[in-house]
Write a protein that holds these residues in place. Structure first.
Motif, mmCIF file in Angstrom:
data_model
loop_
_atom_site.group_PDB
_atom_site.id
_atom_site.type_symbol
_atom_site.label_atom_id
_atom_site.label_comp_id
_atom_site.label_asym_id
_atom_site.label_seq_id
_atom_site.Cartn_x
_atom_site.Cartn_y
_atom_site.Cartn_z
ATOM 1 N N LEU A 39 0.869 -1.175 0.000
ATOM 2 C CA LEU A 39 0.000 0.000 0.000
ATOM 3 C C LEU A 39 0.908 1.227 0.000
ATOM 4 C CD1 LEU A 39 -2.917 1.136 0.210
ATOM 5 C CD2 LEU A 39 -2.600 1.141 2.701
ATOM 6 N N THR A 40 0.824 2.036 -1.061
ATOM 7 C CA THR A 40 1.721 3.184 -1.220
ATOM 8 C C THR A 40 0.939 4.484 -1.245
ATOM 9 O OG1 THR A 40 3.411 1.936 -2.421
ATOM 10 C CG2 THR A 40 3.392 4.315 -2.749
ATOM 11 N N LEU A 41 1.357 5.421 -0.403
ATOM 12 C CA LEU A 41 0.786 6.767 -0.361
ATOM 13 C C LEU A 41 1.874 7.764 -0.758
ATOM 14 C CD1 LEU A 41 -1.367 8.937 0.507
ATOM 15 C CD2 LEU A 41 -0.275 8.853 2.781
ATOM 16 N N ILE A 42 1.604 8.564 -1.782
ATOM 17 C CA ILE A 42 2.536 9.615 -2.184
ATOM 18 C C ILE A 42 2.240 10.861 -1.353
ATOM 19 C CG2 ILE A 42 3.376 11.058 -4.072
ATOM 20 C CD1 ILE A 42 4.012 8.094 -4.390
ATOM 21 N N GLU A 43 3.218 11.266 -0.543
ATOM 22 C CA GLU A 43 3.055 12.447 0.301
ATOM 23 C C GLU A 43 3.387 13.734 -0.445
ATOM 24 O OE1 GLU A 43 4.056 11.535 4.746
ATOM 25 O OE2 GLU A 43 5.635 10.648 3.500
ATOM 26 N N SER A 44 4.284 13.662 -1.397
ATOM 27 C CA SER A 44 4.610 14.809 -2.243
ATOM 28 C C SER A 44 5.311 14.306 -3.494
ATOM 29 C CB SER A 44 5.502 15.820 -1.503
ATOM 30 O OG SER A 44 6.773 15.257 -1.229
ATOM 31 N N GLY A 45 5.229 15.133 -4.565
ATOM 32 C CA GLY A 45 5.864 14.762 -5.823
ATOM 33 C C GLY A 45 4.864 14.663 -6.956
ATOM 34 N N VAL A 46 5.372 14.715 -8.171
ATOM 35 C CA VAL A 46 4.572 14.551 -9.384
ATOM 36 C C VAL A 46 5.370 13.727 -10.380
ATOM 37 C CG1 VAL A 46 3.223 16.686 -9.181
ATOM 38 C CG2 VAL A 46 5.456 16.752 -10.289
ATOM 39 N N GLY A 47 4.665 13.013 -11.251
ATOM 40 C CA GLY A 47 5.350 12.211 -12.252
ATOM 41 C C GLY A 47 4.434 11.164 -12.839
ATOM 42 N N ASP A 48 5.009 10.012 -13.172
ATOM 43 C CA ASP A 48 4.261 8.932 -13.816
ATOM 44 C C ASP A 48 4.278 7.683 -12.954
ATOM 45 O OD1 ASP A 48 3.756 10.447 -16.197
ATOM 46 O OD2 ASP A 48 5.822 10.071 -16.817
ATOM 47 N N ARG A 49 3.143 6.976 -12.958
ATOM 48 C CA ARG A 49 2.997 5.736 -12.207
ATOM 49 C C ARG A 49 2.765 4.583 -13.183
ATOM 50 N NH1 ARG A 49 -2.051 4.627 -11.013
ATOM 51 N NH2 ARG A 49 -2.598 6.664 -10.128
ATOM 52 N N PHE A 50 3.541 3.495 -13.025
ATOM 53 C CA PHE A 50 3.412 2.308 -13.862
ATOM 54 C C PHE A 50 3.017 1.130 -12.979
ATOM 55 C CE2 PHE A 50 6.546 5.192 -15.510
ATOM 56 C CZ PHE A 50 6.369 5.218 -16.882
ATOM 57 N N ILE A 51 1.842 0.559 -13.241
ATOM 58 C CA ILE A 51 1.368 -0.609 -12.501
ATOM 59 C C ILE A 51 0.941 -1.649 -13.531
ATOM 60 C CG2 ILE A 51 -0.208 -1.515 -10.767
ATOM 61 C CD1 ILE A 51 1.507 0.713 -9.637
ATOM 62 N N GLY A 52 1.716 -2.708 -13.679
ATOM 63 C CA GLY A 52 1.403 -3.680 -14.726
ATOM 64 C C GLY A 52 1.442 -3.003 -16.086
ATOM 65 N N ASP A 53 0.325 -3.063 -16.817
ATOM 66 C CA ASP A 53 0.260 -2.383 -18.119
ATOM 67 C C ASP A 53 -0.472 -1.048 -18.022
ATOM 68 O OD1 ASP A 53 -2.290 -3.306 -17.695
ATOM 69 O OD2 ASP A 53 -2.485 -4.382 -19.588
ATOM 70 N N SER A 54 -0.628 -0.534 -16.798
ATOM 71 C CA SER A 54 -1.277 0.769 -16.593
ATOM 72 C C SER A 54 -0.232 1.876 -16.520
ATOM 73 C CB SER A 54 -2.085 0.751 -15.287
ATOM 74 O OG SER A 54 -2.497 2.053 -14.915
ATOM 75 N N PHE A 55 -0.515 2.971 -17.211
ATOM 76 C CA PHE A 55 0.381 4.140 -17.224
ATOM 77 C C PHE A 55 -0.453 5.360 -16.887
ATOM 78 C CE2 PHE A 55 2.197 7.847 -19.261
ATOM 79 C CZ PHE A 55 3.556 7.727 -19.051
ATOM 80 N N GLU A 56 -0.204 5.983 -15.732
ATOM 81 C CA GLU A 56 -0.978 7.141 -15.301
ATOM 82 C C GLU A 56 -0.054 8.160 -14.639
ATOM 83 O OE1 GLU A 56 -4.203 7.641 -15.713
ATOM 84 O OE2 GLU A 56 -4.907 5.649 -16.340
ATOM 85 N N SER A 57 -0.527 9.392 -14.533
ATOM 86 C CA SER A 57 0.208 10.413 -13.794
ATOM 87 C C SER A 57 -0.081 10.257 -12.304
ATOM 88 C CB SER A 57 -0.220 11.810 -14.257
ATOM 89 O OG SER A 57 0.053 11.988 -15.628
ATOM 90 N N PHE A 58 0.842 10.721 -11.468
ATOM 91 C CA PHE A 58 0.590 10.744 -10.030
ATOM 92 C C PHE A 58 0.933 12.120 -9.468
ATOM 93 C CE2 PHE A 58 5.164 9.811 -9.754
ATOM 94 C CZ PHE A 58 5.560 10.604 -8.688
ATOM 95 N N GLN A 59 0.359 12.406 -8.318
ATOM 96 C CA GLN A 59 0.649 13.629 -7.595
ATOM 97 C C GLN A 59 0.423 13.355 -6.106
ATOM 98 O OE1 GLN A 59 -2.092 16.677 -8.846
ATOM 99 N NE2 GLN A 59 -3.869 15.358 -8.663
ATOM 100 N N LYS A 60 0.571 14.379 -5.283
ATOM 101 C CA LYS A 60 0.369 14.242 -3.844
ATOM 102 C C LYS A 60 -1.010 13.642 -3.563
ATOM 103 C CE LYS A 60 0.158 17.008 0.414
ATOM 104 N NZ LYS A 60 0.274 18.369 0.993
ATOM 105 N N GLY A 61 -1.051 12.653 -2.666
ATOM 106 C CA GLY A 61 -2.314 12.004 -2.319
ATOM 107 C C GLY A 61 -2.581 10.729 -3.092
ATOM 108 N N ASP A 62 -1.710 10.376 -4.022
ATOM 109 C CA ASP A 62 -1.869 9.153 -4.808
ATOM 110 C C ASP A 62 -1.795 7.951 -3.860
ATOM 111 O OD1 ASP A 62 -1.875 8.307 -7.775
ATOM 112 O OD2 ASP A 62 -0.306 7.019 -6.959
ATOM 113 N N LEU A 63 -2.833 7.122 -3.860
ATOM 114 C CA LEU A 63 -2.903 5.963 -2.965
ATOM 115 C C LEU A 63 -3.221 4.715 -3.779
ATOM 116 C CD1 LEU A 63 -2.870 4.863 -0.040
ATOM 117 C CD2 LEU A 63 -5.326 5.344 0.064
#
Length: 287
Positions: A39-63
């Motif tokens: 279980l991952t919580l992003i406390e700060s930062g922006v960028g890209d998240r790769f999960i399996g074949d999923s590609f999405e942006s992330f930012q603060k609060g990404d859970l």
């Protein structure tokens, strides 16, 4: 780059579950997997998240909740120059299975079954963020109880499934190396006109053999996967820049704005303009 098996066994003898809090200048691309739930919580930062074949942006609060052996990584946008921080909780099936026999855990048991594809929880409430950020301050039974409270909150939150249902983690070393060579190349060059022929040549396959291999490994066609990368980057630009829709479409590699709008609508269920308005409205609410 091959997905790396991360060995957490040394920590298993210290606590029933692992909690790591990271603060760094940026998250580096590190495609890896492990047998633990995460279980991952992003406390700060922006960028890209790769999960399996999923590609999405992330930012603060990404859970995100990730099941065992699902490859994943977060990669910071270094141009944004934002400090990156995260809380990562990892626990084994051996730890959690003793609770899953209880009727009270039936909802969480179903959630864990879905986590093999990765689950994203939009706009997590302050309560769960606070508990994750302070769990390392707890000891003994209180620490375990805090984790169970986090699980209980999760079961009441809406979530989105990330990886495709037909995505299969790649554990074969040779195929893992080949597909990651291709995906790394696509990620770095997605804005350019990269032909199927050039990508197939990277791993010494004909175009037809490459298409079969890519579909088998990712569950998606080459063009569809490339479009997902481009749309992900377009979402970042729509949120963080004042560039026109046309400028963003061309910058992310689409040769036609009509095609860009059509693909964006299919992937995001809204037009680029609607996405921009929604993103800015959410930003205004949080400032």
């Amino acid at each position: 780059m091959k997905a790396i098996l991360e060995d957490l066994s040394a920590d298993k003898y210290i606590n029933s579950f692992i909690v790591n809090q990271y603060t760094t200048s940026n998250f580096e691309y590190r495609w890896h997997y492990h047998p633990e739930f995460e279980l991952t919580l992003i406390e700060s930062g922006v960028g890209d998240r790769f999960i399996g074949d999923s590609f999405e942006s992330f930012q603060k609060g990404d859970l995100v909740l990730i099941g065992p052996d699902l490859p994943h990584t977060w990669m910071s946008d270094k141009e944004k120059n934002v400090v990156s921080a995260a809380v990562v909780i990892q626990f084994t099936n051996h730890f959690i299975e003793r609770f899953l026999t209880l009727n009270e855990f039936s909802k969480f048991k179903n959630m864990l079954a879905m986590s093999g594809q990765g689950l994203y929880f939009p706009n997590p409430p302050f309560e769960i963020i606070s508990k994750m950020e302070t769990i390392n301050q707890k000891e003994g039974i209180v620490r375990i109880n805090s984790l169970l409270e986090i699980f209980d909150i999760l079961t009441e939150l809406p979530y989105e499934v990330l990886a495709s249902p037909f995505f299969q983690p790649i554990k074969n070393e040779e195929n893992g190396l080949r597909i990651n060579t291709v995906c790394q190349y696509m990620l770095k060059n997605s804005s350019a006109d990269i032909s199927l022929k050039n990508v197939a040549e990277l791993i010494h396959l004909s175009e037809s053999a490459f298409c079969k291999f890519f579909k088998k490994m990712t569950g998606k066609t080459y063009s569809d996967y490339l479009n997902e990368i481009r749309i992900g980057k377009a979402c970042s630009l729509l949120t963080a820049s004042d560039k026109t829709i046309a400028e963003i479409g061309f910058q992310t590699g689409f040769e036609s704005i009509t095609y860009f709008n059509r693909v964006f609508l299919r992937k995001k269920k809204r037009t680029p303009n609607e996405f921009r308005k929604m993103s800015r409205n959410n930003l205004d609410k949080n400032t």
